[in-house]
Design a protein around this motif. Structure first.
Motif, mmCIF file in Angstrom:
data_model
loop_
_atom_site.group_PDB
_atom_site.id
_atom_site.type_symbol
_atom_site.label_atom_id
_atom_site.label_comp_id
_atom_site.label_asym_id
_atom_site.label_seq_id
_atom_site.Cartn_x
_atom_site.Cartn_y
_atom_site.Cartn_z
ATOM 1 N N ALA A 25 0.872 -1.308 -0.062
ATOM 2 C CA ALA A 25 -0.080 0.078 -0.016
ATOM 3 C C ALA A 25 0.784 1.414 0.216
ATOM 4 O O ALA A 25 0.521 2.247 -0.670
ATOM 5 N N PHE A 26 2.164 1.227 0.916
ATOM 6 C CA PHE A 26 2.850 2.458 0.823
ATOM 7 C C PHE A 26 3.675 2.667 -0.709
ATOM 8 O O PHE A 26 3.735 3.792 -1.085
ATOM 9 N N VAL A 27 3.946 1.409 -1.270
ATOM 10 C CA VAL A 27 4.619 1.647 -2.544
ATOM 11 C C VAL A 27 3.525 2.173 -3.541
ATOM 12 O O VAL A 27 3.421 2.969 -4.556
ATOM 13 N N GLU A 28 2.323 1.571 -3.543
ATOM 14 C CA GLU A 28 1.347 2.109 -4.400
ATOM 15 C C GLU A 28 0.953 3.702 -4.035
ATOM 16 O O GLU A 28 0.679 4.115 -5.359
ATOM 17 N N ALA A 29 0.974 4.052 -3.053
ATOM 18 C CA ALA A 29 0.726 5.445 -2.729
ATOM 19 C C ALA A 29 1.864 6.500 -2.910
ATOM 20 O O ALA A 29 1.724 7.607 -2.867
ATOM 21 N N ALA A 124 -3.149 -1.224 15.929
ATOM 22 C CA ALA A 124 -3.799 -2.469 15.917
ATOM 23 C C ALA A 124 -4.255 -2.359 14.382
ATOM 24 O O ALA A 124 -4.857 -1.449 14.155
ATOM 25 N N ILE A 125 -4.291 -3.329 13.671
ATOM 26 C CA ILE A 125 -5.024 -3.558 12.490
ATOM 27 C C ILE A 125 -6.165 -4.182 12.671
ATOM 28 O O ILE A 125 -6.001 -5.664 13.169
ATOM 29 N N MET A 126 -7.376 -3.678 12.312
ATOM 30 C CA MET A 126 -8.599 -4.665 12.765
ATOM 31 C C MET A 126 -9.351 -5.031 11.524
ATOM 32 O O MET A 126 -10.451 -5.821 11.613
ATOM 33 N N THR A 127 -8.759 -5.074 10.311
ATOM 34 C CA THR A 127 -9.318 -5.672 9.325
ATOM 35 C C THR A 127 -8.133 -6.942 8.718
ATOM 36 O O THR A 127 -7.092 -6.726 8.665
ATOM 37 N N PRO A 128 -8.632 -7.824 7.601
ATOM 38 C CA PRO A 128 -7.817 -8.618 7.163
ATOM 39 C C PRO A 128 -6.917 -7.966 6.193
ATOM 40 O O PRO A 128 -7.033 -6.837 5.469
ATOM 41 N N ALA A 129 -5.737 -8.592 5.649
ATOM 42 C CA ALA A 129 -4.757 -8.188 4.623
ATOM 43 C C ALA A 129 -5.264 -7.649 3.523
ATOM 44 O O ALA A 129 -5.074 -6.531 2.970
ATOM 45 N N ILE A 132 -6.129 -3.916 3.188
ATOM 46 C CA ILE A 132 -5.245 -2.777 3.491
ATOM 47 C C ILE A 132 -5.053 -1.933 2.047
ATOM 48 O O ILE A 132 -4.796 -2.622 0.908
ATOM 49 N N GLY A 133 -5.023 -0.908 2.069
ATOM 50 C CA GLY A 133 -4.876 0.276 0.888
ATOM 51 C C GLY A 133 -6.209 0.561 0.296
ATOM 52 O O GLY A 133 -6.455 1.238 -0.674
ATOM 53 N N THR A 134 -7.423 -0.020 0.824
ATOM 54 C CA THR A 134 -8.506 0.215 0.557
ATOM 55 C C THR A 134 -9.422 0.886 1.500
ATOM 56 O O THR A 134 -8.982 1.231 2.555
ATOM 57 N N THR A 135 -10.785 1.459 1.059
ATOM 58 C CA THR A 135 -11.429 2.209 2.058
ATOM 59 C C THR A 135 -12.047 1.333 3.259
ATOM 60 O O THR A 135 -12.376 1.643 4.156
ATOM 61 N N GLU A 136 -11.818 -0.037 3.179
ATOM 62 C CA GLU A 136 -12.318 -0.828 4.345
ATOM 63 C C GLU A 136 -11.355 -1.135 5.345
ATOM 64 O O GLU A 136 -11.950 -1.847 6.556
ATOM 65 N N ALA A 137 -10.111 -0.773 5.153
ATOM 66 C CA ALA A 137 -9.117 -0.920 6.198
ATOM 67 C C ALA A 137 -9.648 -0.086 7.460
ATOM 68 O O ALA A 137 -10.135 1.013 7.193
ATOM 69 N N VAL A 138 -9.130 -0.652 8.626
ATOM 70 C CA VAL A 138 -9.266 0.069 10.008
ATOM 71 C C VAL A 138 -8.435 -0.210 10.766
ATOM 72 O O VAL A 138 -7.753 -1.290 11.040
ATOM 73 N N ALA A 157 -1.641 6.650 3.929
ATOM 74 C CA ALA A 157 -1.576 5.912 2.686
ATOM 75 C C ALA A 157 -1.866 4.573 2.696
ATOM 76 O O ALA A 157 -2.054 3.887 1.676
ATOM 77 N N LEU A 158 -2.033 3.937 3.874
ATOM 78 C CA LEU A 158 -2.583 2.636 4.189
ATOM 79 C C LEU A 158 -4.156 2.362 3.873
ATOM 80 O O LEU A 158 -4.605 1.053 3.845
ATOM 81 N N GLY A 159 -4.656 3.622 3.709
ATOM 82 C CA GLY A 159 -6.129 3.452 3.459
ATOM 83 C C GLY A 159 -7.010 3.279 4.472
ATOM 84 O O GLY A 159 -6.564 3.300 5.835
ATOM 85 N N GLY A 160 -8.470 3.496 4.465
ATOM 86 C CA GLY A 160 -9.359 3.082 5.324
ATOM 87 C C GLY A 160 -9.441 4.226 6.472
ATOM 88 O O GLY A 160 -9.025 5.413 6.109
ATOM 89 N N THR A 161 -9.709 3.929 7.460
ATOM 90 C CA THR A 161 -9.981 4.906 8.599
ATOM 91 C C THR A 161 -8.746 4.473 9.732
ATOM 92 O O THR A 161 -8.397 3.460 10.054
ATOM 93 N N HIS A 162 -8.284 5.603 10.346
ATOM 94 C CA HIS A 162 -7.320 5.617 11.429
ATOM 95 C C HIS A 162 -8.009 6.493 12.631
ATOM 96 O O HIS A 162 -8.294 7.585 12.407
ATOM 97 N N THR A 163 -7.885 5.746 13.800
ATOM 98 C CA THR A 163 -8.432 6.561 15.067
ATOM 99 C C THR A 163 -7.153 6.431 15.996
ATOM 100 O O THR A 163 -6.954 5.424 16.475
ATOM 101 N N HIS A 164 -7.161 7.755 16.495
ATOM 102 C CA HIS A 164 -5.992 7.823 17.659
ATOM 103 C C HIS A 164 -6.872 7.720 19.036
ATOM 104 O O HIS A 164 -7.770 8.650 19.243
ATOM 105 N N LEU A 165 -6.676 6.569 19.850
ATOM 106 C CA LEU A 165 -7.553 6.390 20.885
ATOM 107 C C LEU A 165 -7.266 7.117 22.092
ATOM 108 O O LEU A 165 -7.779 6.679 23.287
ATOM 109 N N GLY A 166 -5.734 7.922 22.236
ATOM 110 C CA GLY A 166 -5.596 8.446 23.175
ATOM 111 C C GLY A 166 -3.985 8.284 23.776
ATOM 112 O O GLY A 166 -3.328 7.319 23.088
ATOM 113 N N GLU A 167 -3.594 8.873 24.479
ATOM 114 C CA GLU A 167 -1.892 8.899 24.736
ATOM 115 C C GLU A 167 -1.631 7.906 25.427
ATOM 116 O O GLU A 167 -0.347 7.527 25.580
ATOM 117 N N GLU A 168 -2.484 7.100 26.354
ATOM 118 C CA GLU A 168 -1.979 5.884 27.172
ATOM 119 C C GLU A 168 -1.593 4.826 26.038
ATOM 120 O O GLU A 168 -2.494 4.453 25.327
#
Length: 295
Positions: A25-29, A124-129, A132-138, A157-168
């Motif tokens: 996905a990084f290479v593609e981006a 953590a990656i919450m979706t299967p390989a 990755i690189g699509t809108t479905e990635a979490v 560049a890895l696609g999908g949604t990225h959520t920052h859950l806190g500093e801990e």
């Protein structure tokens, strides 16, 4: 190092199915991507697409300020990152560890990183390989917010949604473990149901549409139980535990009559009976979480 460099180069350590998907996905981006794997030969297709192959982990780390790690567990990631030459090369760089393991392992790694001048984010990656690189990635992340903001453009560049859950630092792994708990206990129930259904002459294909119907009623129940648990109301208005335990016993009796192991359901039934014995028979399933959490 300049911000432009941070947002245009990345190193990926670990080229299992997920690591290869991340690097691809990084290479593609269009991100300059350096790759390394303990077992040689797994980077051939990536190199053909434009990735740079590093001969050693030290060389790979030195190529980018941002280092993504995705291996089987933290024993494996420690085996790479904590080598003296690699640790020295990591000083002043950022590690984003997308390896699955426990929250405490994430916290231990953060302590090690701070002691060696390494910036650290856990994730953590919450979706299967294939996602990755699509809108479905979490993806979920935890750690210093400023550090996450700095590297978010390249992580995007890895696609999908990225959520920052806190500093801990352990929060991403905590979410991951809790969600895996849901997945695997659900799958354990489903495969048990398939075995029980077959014993009763019901094909899996026949059961599946009705199983999907059961699945469809779960999302609102998840929200309802979460509210009951957080508010300590433990409502049993719809299905009190005294009623639920009876149906659980039917499952156990039928399965064991066919010689099917019912250890998982027996454990669940035992928890419900223990909770009823504590005086909570009129409560709903959310009360079970409170009982499980008692010290």
């Amino acid at each position: 190092m300049s911000t432009n460099h941070v947002q245009s180069a990345v190193t990926v350590l670990g080229l299992g199915p997920m690591g290869r998907a991340l690097a691809g996905a990084f290479v593609e981006a269009g991100v300059r991507t350096t790759v390394w794997n303990r077992t040689a030969g797994r980077d051939t297709d990536l190199v053909g697409k434009g990735a740079v192959s590093a001969a050693t982990a030290e060389e790979a780390v030195a190529a980018s300020e941002l280092v993504i790690v995705c291996v089987v567990n933290y024993d494996a990631s420690d085996g790479v990152l904590r080598r003296e030459d690699v640790t020295a090369a990591l000083k002043g760089r950022t590690v984003v560890n997308l390896t699955a393991d426990t929250p405490q392992r994430a916290r231990d790694t953060a302590v090690w990183a701070a002691a060696h001048g390494v910036d650290y984010l856990d994730g953590a990656i919450m979706t299967p390989a294939p996602s990755i690189g699509t809108t479905e990635a979490v993806f979920i992340h935890s750690g210093p917010a400023e550090l996450y903001r700095r590297h978010q453009p390249v992580l995007a560049a890895l696609g999908g949604t990225h959520t920052h859950l806190g500093e801990e630092i352990g929060r991403a792994a905590g979410f991951d473990i809790a969600l895996l708990d849901i997945f695997w206990t659900t799958m354990a129930g489903y495969v048990h149901a398939l075995a029980l259904a077959k014993a009763e002459g019901i094909d899996g294909r026949e059961l599946a549409p009705f199983a999907q119907g059961i699945g469809a009623i779960l999302p609102p129940l998840f929200a309802e139980f979460a509210e009951d648990f957080d508010s300590a109301s433990y409502s049993g208005a719809i299905n009190p535990l005294t009623s639920a335990v009876s149906t659980m016993a039917h499952v156990v009796h039928t399965a064991e009559a066919h010689g099917i192991d019912s250890g998982v359901m027996r454990a669940a039934e035992g928890l419900v009976r223990r909770t009823i014995a504590l005086g909570h028979g009129g409560d709903g399933a959310s009360r079970l979480a409170e009982v499980l959490g008692r010290r």
